[in-house]
Design a protein around this motif. Structure first.
Motif, PDB file in Angstrom:
ATOM      1  N   GLY A  61       0.793  -1.223   0.000  1.00 18.91           N
ATOM      2  CA  GLY A  61       0.000   0.000   0.000  1.00 18.91           C
ATOM      3  C   GLY A  61       0.826   1.275   0.000  1.00 18.91           C
ATOM      4  N   ASN A  62       2.140   1.160   0.250  1.00 21.10           N
ATOM      5  CA  ASN A  62       3.001   2.340   0.241  1.00 21.10           C
ATOM      6  C   ASN A  62       3.410   2.707  -1.180  1.00 21.10           C
ATOM      7  OD1 ASN A  62       3.234   2.933   3.030  1.00 21.10           O
ATOM      8  ND2 ASN A  62       4.656   1.230   3.265  1.00 21.10           N
ATOM      9  N   GLN A  63       3.564   4.001  -1.414  1.00 16.53           N
ATOM     10  CA  GLN A  63       4.082   4.453  -2.696  1.00 16.53           C
ATOM     11  C   GLN A  63       5.599   4.547  -2.619  1.00 16.53           C
ATOM     12  OE1 GLN A  63       1.670   8.042  -3.609  1.00 16.53           O
ATOM     13  NE2 GLN A  63       0.912   6.786  -5.301  1.00 16.53           N
ATOM     14  N   ILE A  64       6.236   4.258  -3.749  1.00 18.20           N
ATOM     15  CA  ILE A  64       7.695   4.295  -3.857  1.00 18.20           C
ATOM     16  C   ILE A  64       8.058   4.984  -5.169  1.00 18.20           C
ATOM     17  CG2 ILE A  64       8.151   2.270  -2.432  1.00 18.20           C
ATOM     18  CD1 ILE A  64       8.285   2.040  -6.211  1.00 18.20           C
ATOM     19  N   VAL A  65       9.341   5.249  -5.349  1.00 16.07           N
ATOM     20  CA  VAL A  65       9.870   5.781  -6.606  1.00 16.07           C
ATOM     21  C   VAL A  65      10.770   4.706  -7.204  1.00 16.07           C
ATOM     22  CG1 VAL A  65      11.310   7.560  -7.667  1.00 16.07           C
ATOM     23  CG2 VAL A  65       9.755   8.166  -5.794  1.00 16.07           C
ATOM     24  N   ALA A  66      10.611   4.466  -8.511  1.00 14.42           N
ATOM     25  CA  ALA A  66      11.423   3.447  -9.182  1.00 14.42           C
ATOM     26  C   ALA A  66      11.763   3.880 -10.599  1.00 14.42           C
ATOM     27  CB  ALA A  66      10.678   2.114  -9.219  1.00 14.42           C
ATOM     28  N   VAL A  67      12.856   3.347 -11.111  1.00 19.74           N
ATOM     29  CA  VAL A  67      13.209   3.504 -12.526  1.00 19.74           C
ATOM     30  C   VAL A  67      12.481   2.394 -13.266  1.00 19.74           C
ATOM     31  CG1 VAL A  67      15.071   3.470 -14.230  1.00 19.74           C
ATOM     32  CG2 VAL A  67      15.453   4.519 -11.983  1.00 19.74           C
ATOM     33  N   ILE A  75      16.719 -12.197 -12.000  1.00 16.65           N
ATOM     34  CA  ILE A  75      17.204 -12.287 -10.627  1.00 16.65           C
ATOM     35  C   ILE A  75      16.641 -13.586 -10.063  1.00 16.65           C
ATOM     36  CG2 ILE A  75      17.213 -11.255  -8.336  1.00 16.65           C
ATOM     37  CD1 ILE A  75      16.966  -8.524  -9.687  1.00 16.65           C
ATOM     38  N   ALA A  76      17.521 -14.539  -9.869  1.00 15.26           N
ATOM     39  CA  ALA A  76      17.121 -15.903  -9.460  1.00 15.26           C
ATOM     40  C   ALA A  76      16.061 -16.410 -10.445  1.00 15.26           C
ATOM     41  CB  ALA A  76      16.653 -15.932  -8.019  1.00 15.26           C
ATOM     42  N   ASN A  77      14.862 -16.730  -9.965  1.00 16.92           N
ATOM     43  CA  ASN A  77      13.825 -17.294 -10.838  1.00 16.92           C
ATOM     44  C   ASN A  77      12.777 -16.264 -11.272  1.00 16.92           C
ATOM     45  OD1 ASN A  77      12.678 -16.925  -8.355  1.00 16.92           O
ATOM     46  ND2 ASN A  77      11.617 -18.891  -8.304  1.00 16.92           N
ATOM     47  N   MET A  78      13.130 -14.973 -11.215  1.00 15.63           N
ATOM     48  CA  MET A  78      12.187 -13.911 -11.548  1.00 15.63           C
ATOM     49  C   MET A  78      12.834 -12.884 -12.476  1.00 15.63           C
ATOM     50  SD  MET A  78      10.510 -11.127  -8.948  1.00 15.63           S
ATOM     51  CE  MET A  78      11.954 -10.099  -8.978  1.00 15.63           C
ATOM     52  N   MET A  79      12.031 -12.308 -13.361  1.00 15.03           N
ATOM     53  CA  MET A  79      12.506 -11.208 -14.194  1.00 15.03           C
ATOM     54  C   MET A  79      12.130  -9.904 -13.496  1.00 15.03           C
ATOM     55  SD  MET A  79      14.148 -12.318 -16.783  1.00 15.03           S
ATOM     56  CE  MET A  79      14.228 -11.029 -17.993  1.00 15.03           C
ATOM     57  N   SER A  80      13.131  -9.133 -13.111  1.00 14.34           N
ATOM     58  CA  SER A  80      12.901  -7.834 -12.485  1.00 14.34           C
ATOM     59  C   SER A  80      12.629  -6.809 -13.583  1.00 14.34           C
ATOM     60  CB  SER A  80      14.118  -7.417 -11.666  1.00 14.34           C
ATOM     61  OG  SER A  80      13.912  -6.151 -11.102  1.00 14.34           O
ATOM     62  N   GLU A  81      11.572  -6.007 -13.416  1.00 10.76           N
ATOM     63  CA  GLU A  81      11.134  -5.074 -14.445  1.00 10.76           C
ATOM     64  C   GLU A  81      11.299  -3.607 -14.067  1.00 10.76           C
ATOM     65  OE1 GLU A  81       7.528  -7.533 -16.423  1.00 10.76           O
ATOM     66  OE2 GLU A  81       7.221  -6.939 -14.324  1.00 10.76           O
ATOM     67  N   CYS A  82      11.789  -3.340 -12.855  1.00 16.06           N
ATOM     68  CA  CYS A  82      12.024  -1.963 -12.439  1.00 16.06           C
ATOM     69  C   CYS A  82      13.035  -1.969 -11.292  1.00 16.06           C
ATOM     70  CB  CYS A  82      10.727  -1.271 -12.024  1.00 16.06           C
ATOM     71  SG  CYS A  82       9.895  -1.993 -10.597  1.00 16.06           S
ATOM     72  N   LEU A  83      13.520  -0.782 -10.938  1.00 19.35           N
ATOM     73  CA  LEU A  83      14.499  -0.648  -9.863  1.00 19.35           C
ATOM     74  C   LEU A  83      13.958   0.344  -8.840  1.00 19.35           C
ATOM     75  CD1 LEU A  83      17.375  -1.106  -8.671  1.00 19.35           C
ATOM     76  CD2 LEU A  83      18.072   0.908  -9.977  1.00 19.35           C
ATOM     77  N   VAL A  84      13.648  -0.155  -7.642  1.00 14.12           N
ATOM     78  CA  VAL A  84      13.180   0.701  -6.556  1.00 14.12           C
ATOM     79  C   VAL A  84      14.363   1.540  -6.066  1.00 14.12           C
ATOM     80  CG1 VAL A  84      12.240   0.718  -4.209  1.00 14.12           C
ATOM     81  CG2 VAL A  84      11.383  -0.930  -5.878  1.00 14.12           C
ATOM     82  N   LEU A  85      14.132   2.840  -5.897  1.00 12.29           N
ATOM     83  CA  LEU A  85      15.200   3.740  -5.478  1.00 12.29           C
ATOM     84  C   LEU A  85      15.198   3.933  -3.961  1.00 12.29           C
ATOM     85  CD1 LEU A  85      14.912   6.467  -8.254  1.00 12.29           C
ATOM     86  CD2 LEU A  85      16.459   4.517  -8.151  1.00 12.29           C
ATOM     87  N   GLY A  86      16.393   4.085  -3.412  1.00 12.02           N
ATOM     88  CA  GLY A  86      16.510   4.291  -1.974  1.00 12.02           C
ATOM     89  C   GLY A  86      17.863   4.847  -1.612  1.00 12.02           C
ATOM     90  N   GLY A  87      17.940   5.364  -0.403  1.00  8.90           N
ATOM     91  CA  GLY A  87      19.201   5.820   0.155  1.00  8.90           C
ATOM     92  C   GLY A  87      19.923   4.626   0.752  1.00  8.90           C
ATOM     93  N   VAL A  88      21.184   4.426   0.372  1.00 11.94           N
ATOM     94  CA  VAL A  88      21.935   3.240   0.772  1.00 11.94           C
ATOM     95  C   VAL A  88      23.023   3.617   1.778  1.00 11.94           C
ATOM     96  CG1 VAL A  88      23.366   1.319  -0.046  1.00 11.94           C
ATOM     97  CG2 VAL A  88      21.522   2.221  -1.494  1.00 11.94           C
TER      98      VAL A  88
END
Length: 109
Positions: A61-67, A75-88
């Motif tokens: 339910g939370n909103q995020i920002v992604a590319v 990635i393992a057994n899944m195709m990742s379709e976007c990149l969630v952005l965050g402070g690392v």
């Protein structure tokens, strides 16, 4: 390294709402599998190494920002379709979120 304004405008950063989040058991580093609704840009799958600060049930339910315009990545057994952005900060990743709710698919720029 500097980039041009034209380079920056090629990056499609969009706001989306997390629909599902669960532990991604098939990966080496702790991560969550998520589906995210980007409105007119569709529902996309991804994984994110955000397990230090978040529990799956708290993300839904939370909103995020992604590319959203990277090519899909296996990635393992899944195709990742976007990149969630965050402070690392080491293993602690704080996801980037709008301060107020906006329409899914809203462009960041």
């Amino acid at each position: 390294m500097e980039i041009t304004w034209t380079d920056f405008t090629k990056i499609e950063m969009r706001v989306g709402t997390i629909l599902t989040a669960e532990v991604f058991e098939e990966v080496r580093n702790p991560a969550y599998k998520m589906t995210i609704d980007f409105g007119e840009f569709g529902i996309k799958k991804t994984s994110a190494q955000i397990t230090e600060l978040y529990q799956p049930e708290d993300l839904i339910g939370n909103q995020i920002v992604a590319v959203v315009n990277f090519p899909p990545k296996q990635i393992a057994n899944m195709m990742s379709e976007c990149l969630v952005l965050g402070g690392v900060e080491g293993k602690r990743v704080t996801i980037i979120q709008p301060a107020q709710k906006v329409q899914n698919g809203t462009r960041i720029g």
